[in-house]
Scaffold this active site. Structure first.
Site, PDB file in Angstrom:
ATOM      1  N   ASP A   1       0.756  -1.169   0.071  1.00 44.72           N
ATOM      2  CA  ASP A   1      -0.089  -0.035  -0.028  1.00 44.72           C
ATOM      3  C   ASP A   1       0.824   1.437   0.046  1.00 44.72           C
ATOM      4  O   ASP A   1       1.772   1.255   0.522  1.00 44.72           O
ATOM      5  CB  ASP A   1      -1.057  -0.043   1.042  1.00 44.72           C
ATOM      6  CG  ASP A   1      -0.331  -0.272   2.511  1.00 44.72           C
ATOM      7  OD1 ASP A   1       0.660  -1.182   2.820  1.00 44.72           O
ATOM      8  OD2 ASP A   1      -0.752   0.362   3.591  1.00 44.72           O
TER       9      ASP A   1
ATOM     10  N   GLU B   1      -0.478  -2.145   5.019  1.00 42.74           N
ATOM     11  CA  GLU B   1       0.290  -2.035   6.228  1.00 42.74           C
ATOM     12  C   GLU B   1       0.108  -0.929   6.907  1.00 42.74           C
ATOM     13  O   GLU B   1       0.275  -0.731   8.097  1.00 42.74           O
ATOM     14  CB  GLU B   1       1.843  -2.306   5.888  1.00 42.74           C
ATOM     15  CG  GLU B   1       2.826  -2.383   6.957  1.00 42.74           C
ATOM     16  CD  GLU B   1       3.258  -1.079   7.635  1.00 42.74           C
ATOM     17  OE1 GLU B   1       3.298  -1.228   8.977  1.00 42.74           O
ATOM     18  OE2 GLU B   1       3.051  -0.168   7.112  1.00 42.74           O
TER      19      GLU B   1
HETATM   20 NI    NI Z   1       6.559   0.917   5.431  1.00 41.39          NI
END
Ligand code: NI
Length: 408
Positions: free
Chosen positions: A80, A138
């Site tokens: 991401d 994440e």
């Molecule tokens: Ni990172």
């Protein structure tokens, strides 16, 4: 073990690694929205004949190479991007306004693809399985259900995994350097939203109301004493207020202030204590005629690197990049959802230097000018592949498996 041929193969792959990374960089996608990213990953894997499963935890991709012998090492990348507008004037600049790969996850994804390619070419040498985990999300702490790693685990990606390795680019280290640390490396990352409630009144008659701004000021000040006066000096913790919002006009007594912030800790007891004491400090507004609502959301636990695996990775890294390039790095109060994998299996998280010493620009992670030295990409791909091969050769056979089991 000799990794020279692996490094050579990784360097041959370098133009492709840059091309994949740049394609991902041009099209950054936010948490759980990594459709194009996942499609690029799956397309490469298909091209190389590597079986994979898609749409794990929405946009995650899982692939595997090597025989199922009962020992599986997982390698993980996050995919991401961040809501940061890119300021770099580069040919591969983000084409999506307001979004940017400012944490290097484009590079992580490209390096893991490279590792998959390298390991597929050596599949016959593998006495066990390598699993490639391309995870979404994440960078978020969702209200419910957890971030990408948490959801991937909930969907069973670790059920057959004995060890997991993740890496993160690090602009504080020069290209070629590998940062390792056994034990605690990164902090638990929680967030909170504290709403302070007062009573509105005319700004000329404050005694008729309860000023939420004054209450908020007292809470903010009192919270500063949590780490300095309530936590033992030998422990580490951070409490940060990141936003404050309240009031609508200079002559109105504000009835509502919303504060948000983050709490970083390395130990469960300190984490529990700060969560409880934050509520206790907030409750002082009741003594002053106001009220509060506190929503505390636990994010990922601390990153705690397994001793045996970290030592092993350190030895492999010395052979891949040279002993003088492998350094022990300090703890960081940053958070990382890789920690969820370590709750379930032995894992280690490694830092990979990505700063070009000739580059005068500051390139901190999560800033609009972040960029990395692409010479890092073949090193990272080779390192991941080398770790997997060495681990399976050490523990993939029957005798190694029993040694591994008895050590845990
Ligand atoms: Ni990172």
């Amino acid at each position: 073990m000799e990794f020279e041929s692996l490094l050579t193969a990784a360097h041959d792959l370098a133009p492709h690694l840059s091309a994949w990374r740049r394609a991902l960089h041009r099209w950054p996608e936010l948490a759980f929205g990594e459709q194009r990213t996942a499609a690029l990953v799956a397309a490469r894997l298909h091209e190389w004949g590597i079986p994979c499963a898609t749409e794990i935890a929405q946009t995650g991709v899982v692939a595997w190479v090597g025989p199922e012998t009962g020992v599986t090492i997982a390698l993980r990348a996050d995919m991401d991007a961040l809501p940061i507008p890119e300021e770099n004037e580069v040919p591969y600049r983000s084409e999506r306004p307001g979004l940017m790969h400012a944490c290097g996850h484009d590079a992580h994804t490209a390096m893991l693809l490279g590792a998959a390619r390298l390991l597929k070419a050596r599949e016959a040498e593998l006495p066990g399985r390598v699993k490639f985990i391309f995870q979404p999300a994440e960078e978020v702490i969702p209200d419910e259900g957890g971030s990408g790693a948490w959801r991937m685990i909930a969907e069973g990606v670790l059920d057959d995994v004995d060890a997991i390795v993740g890496l993160h680019v690090d602009p504080t280290l020069p290209t070629g350097r590998v940062g390792i640390r056994p034990g605690p490396l990164m902090a638990a990352a929680d967030r909170f939203e504290l709403t302070i409630l007062g009573k509105a009144a005319h700004g000329a008659h404050p005694y008729q109301g309860v000023d939420a701004i004054v209450l908020a000021a007292q809470v903010i000040t009192a919270v500063q004493t949590l780490v300095s006066r309530r936590i033992p000096a030998s422990k580490e913790a951070v409490v940060t207020f990141g936003t404050i919002q309240g009031g609508s006009k200079e002559n109105i007594i504000c009835d509502r202030v919303v504060l948000t912030g983050t709490v970083r800790t390395f130990e469960a007891a300190i984490r529990d204590q700060l969560e409880a004491e934050l509520a206790q400090v907030a409750s002082l507004v009741r003594a002053l005629g106001g009220d509060y609502r506190l929503r505390y959301v636990r994010g990922s636990p601390p990153v705690n690197n397994d001793g045996l695996l970290t030592g092993f990775v350190s030895r492999v890294a010395r052979q891949v990049v040279g002993a003088e390039q492998v350094v022990e790095i300090p703890k960081s109060t940053g958070g990382e959802d890789f920690a969820w994998y370590q709750q379930k299996t032995r894992g280690t998280f490694v830092r990979l230097g990505c700063h070009d010493p000739a580059d005068p620009q500051p390139r901190a992670l999560h800033t609009p000018t972040f960029d990395l030295d692409e010479a890092t990409l073949p090193l990272g791909a080779a390192l991941l592949a080398a770790i997997a091969i060495a681990w399976l050769q050490e523990y993939g056979h029957r005798e190694g498996r029993s040694r591994l089991r008895s050590s845990s």
